[in-house]
Each structure stands twice: as C-alpha cells, then as structure tokens.
Design a protein around this motif. Structure first.
Motif, PDB file in Angstrom:
ATOM      1  N   ASN A  10       0.838  -1.195   0.000  1.00 29.37           N
ATOM      2  CA  ASN A  10       0.000   0.000   0.000  1.00 29.37           C
ATOM      3  C   ASN A  10       0.878   1.251   0.000  1.00 29.37           C
ATOM      4  OD1 ASN A  10      -1.867   2.027   0.488  1.00 29.37           O
ATOM      5  ND2 ASN A  10      -2.887   0.939   2.138  1.00 29.37           N
ATOM      6  N   ILE A  11       0.666   2.162  -0.965  1.00 28.88           N
ATOM      7  CA  ILE A  11       1.432   3.422  -0.981  1.00 28.88           C
ATOM      8  C   ILE A  11       0.513   4.630  -0.838  1.00 28.88           C
ATOM      9  CG2 ILE A  11       3.430   2.497  -2.206  1.00 28.88           C
ATOM     10  CD1 ILE A  11       2.299   3.800  -4.771  1.00 28.88           C
ATOM     11  N   ARG A  12      -0.671   4.427  -0.231  1.00 24.72           N
ATOM     12  CA  ARG A  12      -1.542   5.567   0.067  1.00 24.72           C
ATOM     13  C   ARG A  12      -0.993   6.299   1.285  1.00 24.72           C
ATOM     14  NH1 ARG A  12      -7.122   2.394   0.260  1.00 24.72           N
ATOM     15  NH2 ARG A  12      -5.727   1.073   1.452  1.00 24.72           N
ATOM     16  N   LYS A  13      -1.253   7.601   1.383  1.00 23.18           N
ATOM     17  CA  LYS A  13      -0.701   8.429   2.457  1.00 23.18           C
ATOM     18  C   LYS A  13      -1.212   8.071   3.846  1.00 23.18           C
ATOM     19  CE  LYS A  13       0.306  12.576  -0.184  1.00 23.18           C
ATOM     20  NZ  LYS A  13       0.042  13.990  -0.357  1.00 23.18           N
ATOM     21  N   SER A  14      -2.311   7.394   3.947  1.00 21.55           N
ATOM     22  CA  SER A  14      -2.909   7.085   5.244  1.00 21.55           C
ATOM     23  C   SER A  14      -1.892   6.444   6.184  1.00 21.55           C
ATOM     24  CB  SER A  14      -4.082   6.128   5.058  1.00 21.55           C
ATOM     25  OG  SER A  14      -4.489   5.613   6.313  1.00 21.55           O
ATOM     26  N   PRO A  15      -1.667   7.037   7.364  1.00 21.42           N
ATOM     27  CA  PRO A  15      -0.680   6.464   8.282  1.00 21.42           C
ATOM     28  C   PRO A  15      -1.095   5.093   8.820  1.00 21.42           C
ATOM     29  CG  PRO A  15      -1.862   8.259   9.338  1.00 21.42           C
ATOM     30  CD  PRO A  15      -2.281   8.244   7.895  1.00 21.42           C
ATOM     31  N   LEU A  16      -2.373   4.772   8.735  1.00 19.99           N
ATOM     32  CA  LEU A  16      -2.830   3.478   9.227  1.00 19.99           C
ATOM     33  C   LEU A  16      -2.568   2.358   8.230  1.00 19.99           C
ATOM     34  CD1 LEU A  16      -6.244   4.562  10.778  1.00 19.99           C
ATOM     35  CD2 LEU A  16      -4.071   4.163  11.941  1.00 19.99           C
ATOM     36  N   ALA A  17      -2.359   2.720   6.973  1.00 23.09           N
ATOM     37  CA  ALA A  17      -2.229   1.692   5.946  1.00 23.09           C
ATOM     38  C   ALA A  17      -0.919   1.755   5.168  1.00 23.09           C
ATOM     39  CB  ALA A  17      -3.402   1.810   4.973  1.00 23.09           C
ATOM     40  N   PHE A  18      -0.196   2.884   5.186  1.00 19.79           N
ATOM     41  CA  PHE A  18       1.004   3.049   4.370  1.00 19.79           C
ATOM     42  C   PHE A  18       2.022   1.961   4.681  1.00 19.79           C
ATOM     43  CE2 PHE A  18       5.233   4.769   3.540  1.00 19.79           C
ATOM     44  CZ  PHE A  18       5.092   5.060   2.194  1.00 19.79           C
ATOM     45  N   ASP A  19       2.599   1.377   3.653  1.00 19.93           N
ATOM     46  CA  ASP A  19       3.653   0.369   3.737  1.00 19.93           C
ATOM     47  C   ASP A  19       3.153  -0.976   4.260  1.00 19.93           C
ATOM     48  OD1 ASP A  19       6.240  -0.510   3.266  1.00 19.93           O
ATOM     49  OD2 ASP A  19       6.968   0.089   5.224  1.00 19.93           O
ATOM     50  N   GLN A  20       1.849  -1.154   4.386  1.00 18.37           N
ATOM     51  CA  GLN A  20       1.314  -2.458   4.755  1.00 18.37           C
ATOM     52  C   GLN A  20       1.292  -3.328   3.508  1.00 18.37           C
ATOM     53  OE1 GLN A  20       0.429  -3.364   8.037  1.00 18.37           O
ATOM     54  NE2 GLN A  20       1.566  -1.482   8.350  1.00 18.37           N
ATOM     55  N   TRP A  21       1.456  -4.611   3.669  1.00 15.60           N
ATOM     56  CA  TRP A  21       1.540  -5.491   2.520  1.00 15.60           C
ATOM     57  C   TRP A  21       0.623  -6.693   2.677  1.00 15.60           C
ATOM     58  CZ3 TRP A  21       3.123 -10.586   2.786  1.00 15.60           C
ATOM     59  CH2 TRP A  21       3.669 -10.985   4.005  1.00 15.60           C
ATOM     60  N   LEU A  22       0.371  -7.316   1.558  1.00  7.86           N
ATOM     61  CA  LEU A  22      -0.402  -8.555   1.522  1.00  7.86           C
ATOM     62  C   LEU A  22       0.222  -9.426   0.450  1.00  7.86           C
ATOM     63  CD1 LEU A  22      -2.982 -10.178   2.319  1.00  7.86           C
ATOM     64  CD2 LEU A  22      -4.076  -9.096   0.356  1.00  7.86           C
ATOM     65  N   GLY A  23       0.314 -10.704   0.716  1.00  8.70           N
ATOM     66  CA  GLY A  23       0.900 -11.606  -0.260  1.00  8.70           C
ATOM     67  C   GLY A  23       0.192 -12.943  -0.301  1.00  8.70           C
ATOM     68  N   GLU A  24       0.359 -13.637  -1.396  1.00  9.06           N
ATOM     69  CA  GLU A  24      -0.218 -14.961  -1.611  1.00  9.06           C
ATOM     70  C   GLU A  24       0.815 -15.865  -2.268  1.00  9.06           C
ATOM     71  OE1 GLU A  24      -2.992 -16.381  -0.770  1.00  9.06           O
ATOM     72  OE2 GLU A  24      -4.158 -14.667  -0.113  1.00  9.06           O
ATOM     73  N   LEU A  25       0.621 -17.149  -2.095  1.00 12.77           N
ATOM     74  CA  LEU A  25       1.412 -18.161  -2.788  1.00 12.77           C
ATOM     75  C   LEU A  25       0.489 -18.880  -3.767  1.00 12.77           C
ATOM     76  CD1 LEU A  25       3.346 -19.578   0.278  1.00 12.77           C
ATOM     77  CD2 LEU A  25       4.357 -18.405  -1.671  1.00 12.77           C
ATOM     78  N   PRO A  26       0.216 -18.246  -4.921  1.00 15.01           N
ATOM     79  CA  PRO A  26      -0.717 -18.861  -5.870  1.00 15.01           C
ATOM     80  C   PRO A  26      -0.108 -20.096  -6.527  1.00 15.01           C
ATOM     81  CG  PRO A  26       0.282 -16.923  -6.840  1.00 15.01           C
ATOM     82  CD  PRO A  26       0.775 -17.002  -5.421  1.00 15.01           C
ATOM     83  N   ASN A  27      -0.956 -21.078  -6.798  1.00  7.85           N
ATOM     84  CA  ASN A  27      -0.519 -22.258  -7.541  1.00  7.85           C
ATOM     85  C   ASN A  27      -1.724 -22.921  -8.190  1.00  7.85           C
ATOM     86  OD1 ASN A  27      -1.694 -24.188  -5.623  1.00  7.85           O
ATOM     87  ND2 ASN A  27      -0.019 -23.585  -4.258  1.00  7.85           N
ATOM     88  N   LYS A  28      -1.478 -23.950  -8.964  1.00  8.05           N
ATOM     89  CA  LYS A  28      -2.563 -24.622  -9.676  1.00  8.05           C
ATOM     90  C   LYS A  28      -3.559 -25.269  -8.713  1.00  8.05           C
ATOM     91  CE  LYS A  28      -0.152 -25.745 -13.933  1.00  8.05           C
ATOM     92  NZ  LYS A  28       0.316 -26.820 -14.817  1.00  8.05           N
ATOM     93  N   GLU A  29      -3.072 -25.728  -7.582  1.00  8.40           N
ATOM     94  CA  GLU A  29      -3.942 -26.428  -6.645  1.00  8.40           C
ATOM     95  C   GLU A  29      -4.879 -25.470  -5.889  1.00  8.40           C
ATOM     96  OE1 GLU A  29      -0.497 -27.122  -6.748  1.00  8.40           O
ATOM     97  OE2 GLU A  29      -1.004 -28.748  -8.125  1.00  8.40           O
ATOM     98  N   ASN A  30      -4.342 -24.365  -5.344  1.00 12.11           N
ATOM     99  CA  ASN A  30      -5.204 -23.478  -4.547  1.00 12.11           C
ATOM    100  C   ASN A  30      -5.936 -22.441  -5.399  1.00 12.11           C
ATOM    101  OD1 ASN A  30      -3.434 -21.249  -4.937  1.00 12.11           O
ATOM    102  ND2 ASN A  30      -2.384 -21.620  -2.994  1.00 12.11           N
ATOM    103  N   LYS A  31      -5.495 -22.263  -6.645  1.00 10.33           N
ATOM    104  CA  LYS A  31      -6.143 -21.352  -7.604  1.00 10.33           C
ATOM    105  C   LYS A  31      -6.292 -19.915  -7.074  1.00 10.33           C
ATOM    106  CE  LYS A  31      -8.795 -24.984  -9.925  1.00 10.33           C
ATOM    107  NZ  LYS A  31      -7.844 -25.974  -9.738  1.00 10.33           N
ATOM    108  N   LYS A  32      -5.427 -19.511  -6.153  1.00 12.04           N
ATOM    109  CA  LYS A  32      -5.505 -18.159  -5.595  1.00 12.04           C
ATOM    110  C   LYS A  32      -5.020 -17.136  -6.604  1.00 12.04           C
ATOM    111  CE  LYS A  32      -5.347 -19.227  -0.771  1.00 12.04           C
ATOM    112  NZ  LYS A  32      -4.907 -18.775   0.530  1.00 12.04           N
ATOM    113  N   GLN A  33      -5.610 -15.952  -6.513  1.00  5.29           N
ATOM    114  CA  GLN A  33      -5.205 -14.810  -7.316  1.00  5.29           C
ATOM    115  C   GLN A  33      -5.074 -13.622  -6.379  1.00  5.29           C
ATOM    116  OE1 GLN A  33      -7.882 -14.061 -10.573  1.00  5.29           O
ATOM    117  NE2 GLN A  33      -8.007 -16.211 -11.117  1.00  5.29           N
ATOM    118  N   LEU A  34      -4.274 -12.656  -6.782  1.00  2.80           N
ATOM    119  CA  LEU A  34      -4.102 -11.449  -5.985  1.00  2.80           C
ATOM    120  C   LEU A  34      -4.536 -10.258  -6.822  1.00  2.80           C
ATOM    121  CD1 LEU A  34      -3.019 -10.394  -3.251  1.00  2.80           C
ATOM    122  CD2 LEU A  34      -0.813 -10.113  -4.352  1.00  2.80           C
TER     123      LEU A  34
END
Length: 105
Positions: A10-34
């Motif tokens: 996150n690169i929004r100016k909000s001090p509550l959210a700035f530099d927070q991240w989210l990640g996934e390990l997508p693969n054929k089995e879990n079919k996750k998308q980001l």
C-alpha cells in the motif's frame, strides 16, 4: 513445479495503511489470485528456479507511473516466505524505500 510469492504494498498516504503489505502463494492447486487495487505497488519473488505468473489488467500500462520499491525496505514482517536475499533485476536493485516514492491520497 515453480513457486512464486505474489505481493502488493500500500502506498496511500494514510498512516494506518502506508507500507502495509499482503501476499499470496498462488498455484494450480489453490487457484488463488491477488487483485492489486489502485495506489498499491505489486511485485513477485520466484521461490524456485522457475515460476510462471499471469497478469490481468484493468487498464493500459503507463510507464511514467512506474516505480520500484527496494524489497528490503518493505515492512515484510512475519508471513513472508522470503528467507534469503533475492537475486534482483537491475530495475529492482535501484528501488527506493517506500518513504522515498510519490504516494497517493
């Protein structure tokens, strides 16, 4: 089969959210998308010798808005599968800290 860690910061100016991240390990089995919304930067790390990722976009690529954040400057904390210093492309090796890039409201 190759493995990759797909993440966004996150690169929004909000001090509550700035530099927070989210990640996934997508693969054929879990079919996750980001889905990466506006005002976030996105990248991935190959966790094996081979990784294949497919991207869907909602708009055309605009190079003048492109930025690169240095991987070690992100607040990755627990949950990240990055164990060692990754091999970086030339562009990513020249990345900036999140506090050095243009941020959004």
């Amino acid at each position: 089969m190759g493995r990759a860690f797909d993440m966004m910061v996150n690169i929004r100016k909000s001090p509550l959210a700035f530099d927070q991240w989210l990640g996934e390990l997508p693969n054929k089995e879990n079919k996750k998308q980001l889905w990466t919304p506006k005002c976030f930067v996105h990248d991935f790390v190959a966790l094996s010798g081979f990784a294949e990722l497919l991207y869907k976009t909602t708009n055309y690529h605009v190079p003048e808005f492109k930025c690169s954040i240095v991987w070690s400057g992100q607040n990755l904390g627990t949950g990240s599968p990055i164990q060692n210093t990754p091999f970086l492309s030339g562009k990513n090796a020249q990345g900036k800290l999140p506090t050095e890039i243009e941020v959004f409201i």
